[in-house]
Design an enzyme around this catalytic site. Structure first.
Site, PDB file in Angstrom:
ATOM      1  N   GLU A  57      59.326  37.273  54.014  1.00 46.26           N
ATOM      2  CA  GLU A  57      59.129  37.003  52.591  1.00 46.26           C
ATOM      3  C   GLU A  57      60.444  37.257  51.851  1.00 46.26           C
ATOM      4  OE1 GLU A  57      58.370  36.038  48.979  1.00 46.26           O
ATOM      5  OE2 GLU A  57      56.926  35.592  50.596  1.00 46.26           O
ATOM      6  N   CYS A  68      57.726  31.861  54.718  1.00 46.19           N
ATOM      7  CA  CYS A  68      57.378  32.290  53.346  1.00 46.19           C
ATOM      8  C   CYS A  68      55.987  32.909  53.405  1.00 46.19           C
ATOM      9  CB  CYS A  68      57.417  31.115  52.380  1.00 46.19           C
ATOM     10  SG  CYS A  68      58.936  30.123  52.451  1.00 46.19           S
ATOM     11  N   ALA A  69      55.882  34.144  53.893  1.00 40.29           N
ATOM     12  CA  ALA A  69      54.618  34.653  54.434  1.00 40.29           C
ATOM     13  C   ALA A  69      53.725  35.406  53.460  1.00 40.29           C
ATOM     14  CB  ALA A  69      54.903  35.557  55.638  1.00 40.29           C
ATOM     15  N   ALA A  70      54.263  35.996  52.384  1.00 41.09           N
ATOM     16  CA  ALA A  70      53.439  36.827  51.491  1.00 41.09           C
ATOM     17  C   ALA A  70      52.337  35.991  50.848  1.00 41.09           C
ATOM     18  CB  ALA A  70      54.310  37.470  50.422  1.00 41.09           C
ATOM     19  N   PRO A  71      51.141  36.583  50.680  1.00 39.13           N
ATOM     20  CA  PRO A  71      50.791  37.989  50.941  1.00 39.13           C
ATOM     21  C   PRO A  71      50.362  38.283  52.368  1.00 39.13           C
ATOM     22  CG  PRO A  71      48.965  36.899  49.861  1.00 39.13           C
ATOM     23  CD  PRO A  71      50.066  35.870  49.934  1.00 39.13           C
ATOM     24  N   GLY A  72      50.280  37.257  53.229  1.00 41.64           N
ATOM     25  CA  GLY A  72      49.977  37.513  54.630  1.00 41.64           C
ATOM     26  C   GLY A  72      48.789  36.764  55.187  1.00 41.64           C
ATOM     27  N   GLY A  73      48.147  35.924  54.387  1.00 40.67           N
ATOM     28  CA  GLY A  73      46.959  35.226  54.864  1.00 40.67           C
ATOM     29  C   GLY A  73      47.220  34.356  56.082  1.00 40.67           C
ATOM     30  N   LYS A  74      48.242  33.518  55.996  1.00 41.08           N
ATOM     31  CA  LYS A  74      48.505  32.610  57.119  1.00 41.08           C
ATOM     32  C   LYS A  74      49.149  33.351  58.283  1.00 41.08           C
ATOM     33  CE  LYS A  74      48.589  28.300  54.475  1.00 41.08           C
ATOM     34  NZ  LYS A  74      48.375  28.853  53.138  1.00 41.08           N
ATOM     35  N   CYS A 101      49.993  23.946  48.730  1.00 45.22           N
ATOM     36  CA  CYS A 101      48.679  23.994  48.083  1.00 45.22           C
ATOM     37  C   CYS A 101      48.724  23.107  46.840  1.00 45.22           C
ATOM     38  CB  CYS A 101      48.275  25.431  47.741  1.00 45.22           C
ATOM     39  SG  CYS A 101      49.405  26.307  46.647  1.00 45.22           S
TER      40      CYS A 101
END
Length: 470
Positions: free
Chosen positions: A133, A109-115, A230
């Site tokens: 995503e 679940c990658a968006a927006p790409g921080g991790k 989070c």
């Protein structure tokens, strides 16, 4: 901050009056710290960088004294750093603790790409990351941020977790940074407070287990699963980790931390396993929960996927080579890549990633992979924005024009620019401080700005001075 009563009573009972008082102070009285993570493949840390307070669990992370207007920093758009809150960078520490040789990793679940970009800075060279995503619009934002980061060993997909479970693909590492009730974002997002409810917590817990169950089918024996939310409550955190351990047979792994980091362990009575909580008012960052788990069984690796090829991949590679010999000169090390062609688009795929790219292209919806070189149009190949931002871009392949700060912002707003009279006709790289921002096409009496329409800065304001924190 008007916190929901049911949230207050539950959280106070979970963490105790003393810790809840610190959390409440952090949520209501402290400003969220500003922080960035530097792209080590593009930016070398200078003395002025090291004078700032480092984020101890991520070698590329640093706190800022104030939050600049990042939108107006050309180096931000060029992928020299990512604006990310500090707690989320703990993924870097976990991956560094357990991964020492090249792997194939999935960020579910990658968006927006921080991790995803955090993972790229932590994984050994030669690794492949699939950043996925499920939501289409968010997947486009993810693809943009991945291309700005410039690491060619990445594939971006737009699929649901069940699609991966059906694909038969296997991964050494899977990150499940799952959708959650968002309690950790309360001080940054008023909507998170308004939308919170006990029912939403229950809904999130159920969804999180569904995502992990699908991901588990794709994890190799002995593989690493990183579970992250989070949020503060134990229902989405410790109780889910306990479920993963008992129902799926995972081993919960310890990670070495320092006491001064202020990271809290498990707060659920009777569950004293190594998990990691970040609480505003206690740690310098937003709310986060993270745990590392291993799939029991004899350790295997998924990297054998990278050796498999199918007929589709071979055919695309041959077509690309025949139609775009020129494009290989646009890469610093063209022998390290295969050229694939899909429609009129040419893509450079790192050879170690060729097999998994072929499988992903067959089984999943791939929206970006490797380095997008350009689009064939008549006798021309129009170079792609992703090429200009790639760490594999051979800048000597095109003439360049160095832009002033104000002109760089005009370019990023996709405005027309007047190029110097001695600029050669054809495709030109626009640079700022020597860093490529994208392409223009000089046609003599004017230049066409080729910056992507969907990426452009929408604000017309231009600050008096460069706002870059670098």
């Amino acid at each position: 901050m008007n916190l929901p009563e049911s949230f207050t009573s539950y959280t106070k009972a979970l963490i105790g009056d003393g810790l809840f008082g610190k959390l409440l102070h952090g949520l209501t009285d402290e400003e969220p710290p500003a922080s960035i993570r530097i792209n080590g493949m593009k930016h070398h840390i200078h003395d002025e960088d090291t004078s700032r307070q480092a984020i101890p669990w991520c070698e590329y992370g640093m706190y800022l004294d104030k939050r600049p207007a990042f939108t107006f920093d050309p180096l931000f758009h060029a992928g020299h750093y990512y604006v990310q809150e500090a707690s989320s960078m703990f993924l870097h520490h976990i991956l560094k603790s357990y991964i020492s040789s090249p792997v194939i990793m999935l960020d579910m679940c990658a968006a927006p790409g921080g991790k995803s970009t955090t993972a790229m800075g932590a994984l050994p060279e030669g690794s492949t990351l699939i950043a996925n995503e499920p939501v289409r619009q968010r997947s486009q934002i993810l693809a943009e941020n991945i291309q700005k980061w410039g690491n060619p060993g990445t594939i971006v997909t737009n699929n649901y977790p069940k699609d991966f479970a059906k694909s038969g693909m296997v991964f050494d590492v899977i990150l499940c940074d799952v959708p959650c009730s968002g309690e950790g974002m309360f001080r940054k997002d008023e909507d998170a407070v308004r939308e919170w409810s006990t029912q939403n917590v229950e809904n999130c817990r159920n969804l999180q287990r569904e995502i992990v169950a699908q991901a588990w089918k794709c994890l190799s024996e002995g593989g690493l699963l990183v579970y992250s939310t989070c949020t503060f409550n134990a229902k989405e955190n410790e109780e889910n980790v306990k479920w993963i351990s008992e129902e799926l047979g995972a081993e919960i792994l310890p990670v070495a931390i320092e006491e001064q980091w202020g990271i809290t362990g498990s707060l659920l009575k009777g569950f004293q396993k190594p998990v990691y909580r970040f609480l505003p008012g206690v740690t310098k960052g937003e709310g986060l929960f993270m745990a590392a788990l291993r799939k029991n069984g004899q350790k295997e690796t998924a990297t054998s996927i990278g050796k498999k090829k199918n007929k589709k991949e071979k055919k695309e590679r041959n077509n690309g080579i025949k139609s775009a010999q020129l494009a290989t000169s646009w890469l610093t090390a063209p022998d390290n890549f295969n050229i694939a062609q899909s429609g009129n688009t040419l893509t450079a795929i790192p050879k170690p990633m060729a097999g998994i790219y072929a499988t992903a292209s067959e089984k999943l919806k791939v929206i970006h992979a490797g380095v997008t070189l350009g689009t064939i149009k008549g006798k021309d190949i129009i170079p792609a924005q992703g090429l200009a931002l790639s760490t594999e871009f051979n800048t000597a392949a095109f003439p360049s024009v160095e832009l002033s700060y104000s002109d760089a912002l005009r370019y990023l707003r996709k405005e027309a620019l007047s190029l110097p009279e001695d600029t050669p006709q054809g495709f030109v790289v626009m640079t700022y401080h020597g860093t490529p921002l994208g392409f223009s096409k000089n046609i003599g009496n004017r230049a066409n700005n080729l910056y992507p329409q969907e990426w452009k800065i929408k604000s017309a304001r231009i600050p008096d001075n460069d706002v870059s924190p670098l």
